[in-house]
Design a protein around this motif. Sequence first.
Motif, short mmCIF file in Angstrom:
data_model
loop_
_atom_site.label_atom_id
_atom_site.label_comp_id
_atom_site.label_asym_id
_atom_site.label_seq_id
_atom_site.Cartn_x
_atom_site.Cartn_y
_atom_site.Cartn_z
N CYS A 251 0.81 -1.21 0.00
CA CYS A 251 0.00 0.00 0.00
C CYS A 251 0.85 1.27 0.00
CB CYS A 251 -0.94 0.00 1.21
SG CYS A 251 -2.24 -1.24 1.09
N ALA A 252 2.13 1.14 0.34
CA ALA A 252 3.03 2.29 0.27
C ALA A 252 3.51 2.53 -1.16
CB ALA A 252 4.23 2.07 1.19
N ALA A 253 3.36 1.54 -2.04
CA ALA A 253 3.89 1.63 -3.40
C ALA A 253 3.38 2.84 -4.19
CB ALA A 253 3.60 0.34 -4.16
N VAL B 71 4.56 7.85 -7.06
CA VAL B 71 4.18 9.21 -7.47
C VAL B 71 5.37 10.17 -7.42
CG1 VAL B 71 3.49 10.12 -5.20
CG2 VAL B 71 2.31 10.90 -7.26
N VAL B 72 6.34 9.86 -6.58
CA VAL B 72 7.55 10.68 -6.52
C VAL B 72 8.37 10.51 -7.80
CG1 VAL B 72 9.72 11.09 -5.28
CG2 VAL B 72 7.63 10.57 -4.01
N GLY C 49 5.63 1.72 -12.14
CA GLY C 49 4.87 2.03 -10.93
C GLY C 49 3.37 2.08 -11.10
N LEU C 50 2.86 2.02 -12.35
CA LEU C 50 1.42 2.18 -12.56
C LEU C 50 0.63 0.97 -12.06
CD1 LEU C 50 -0.46 4.34 -13.68
CD2 LEU C 50 -0.41 3.15 -15.88
N VAL C 51 1.09 -0.22 -12.38
CA VAL C 51 0.41 -1.43 -11.93
C VAL C 51 0.49 -1.54 -10.40
CG1 VAL C 51 0.41 -3.96 -11.99
CG2 VAL C 51 0.78 -2.65 -14.08
N GLU C 52 1.66 -1.22 -9.84
CA GLU C 52 1.83 -1.26 -8.39
C GLU C 52 0.91 -0.25 -7.71
OE1 GLU C 52 4.17 -1.16 -10.60
OE2 GLU C 52 5.43 -2.93 -10.28
N THR C 53 0.67 0.87 -8.38
CA THR C 53 -0.25 1.87 -7.82
C THR C 53 -1.67 1.34 -7.76
OG1 THR C 53 1.09 3.75 -8.56
CG2 THR C 53 -1.25 4.17 -8.21
#
Length: 391
Positions: A141-143, A148-149, A322-326
């Motif tokens: 959930c921190a991903a 976003v950074v 990072g999109l899938v992890e988001t």
Amino acid sequence: MTQRAAGADTTHAVLAGVVTGVVGFTSSFAVVLTGLAAVGASPDQAASGLLALCLTMGLGTVFFSWRLKVPITMAWSTPGAALLATAAVPHGGFGAAVGAFMVCGVLLAVCGLVRPLGALVARIPAPLANGMLAGVLLTLCAAPFLAVVEEPVAILPVMATWLALMAFARRWAVPGALVAAVVVMAATGTFGDLAPADGVPVVELVAPTWNAGALIAVAVPLFIVTMTSQNIPGIAVLAGFGYRPDMRGPLTYAGTSSVIGAVGGGHAINLAAISAALAAGPEAHPDPDRRWIAGVSCGVTYLAFGPLSSLITAVAGAAPPGLVETIAGLALLGTLAGAASAALGDGDHREAAALTIVVAASGMTIVGVGAAFWSLVAGAAYLMVMRLAKR
């Protein structure tokens, strides 16, 4: 009730089942793909696993809803996939993970056949089981906030869409975020990298291998979270709406089909918990005896998603970093909140649960066994020492 009203209610039940299937799939398929990749699955193996899961849970949902005339919905183990996402590739690669999936399926089937074993699993302190799940989910959930950074242009629209829908249409928050992600991918030219062959369904059979470390690190925690976070709550959800069918058949099917589906790359299926309420509640049909129709249409929807597994996997693989992890992290925030609340809500177990959360979130590995297993060991040891001290 007039014939027209009855027909309208039936149509509504069918639509409720479709919504259940769409929400269930779109809100967590990213977690499944992330989890399978983490334990060594190639893109084709992950696509095959997604297909196997869709087929087994779809067939089970259709059959048992129709046979028992109860809206019994099945799902892949989302907490189990989340657990895999924080695991390491076991010694022996994905084949060892498949062997662990099969052992988990055998244990799930035995729980369906042997009631005392299911009751024994239910006696595992809930704060520890929920603490393990909360710790595992914490890093996932921190991903989004780490992503976003690094990729603010790609990630911020997805997070903003999710937040807006959480405020005004909570059920559609994650599917809406997924739509926003598709728009982002279209704007960045992601789809130009796809080939027609990416849309062809893939079945890739994986020979299981047997590795003690994988059985301890994967099979045991996967079995525990699937039983305590999915099967047991799933039965409770049905009971809450007045349904108390003999669950030996569905539970045995879920375990047996998990064994079979594991060869195709799927990790585990189980009774649906949260999404079960969408098909079992009065929103599906005013007559409880007719809500099974929603279960059948939900299963058909899962079956329809199966052939799209390769295309979905290819799109996810081509997405911006990072999109899938988001998507996965946002989908799991509600589960994290529920697990943490259940873990820390009991004053007698709070410190043991907190220790379990910390160890599970640490990512530690000892002799090839990951943090999920050791978190249960740490929490149980803490409870035993505290109880001995009070004697």
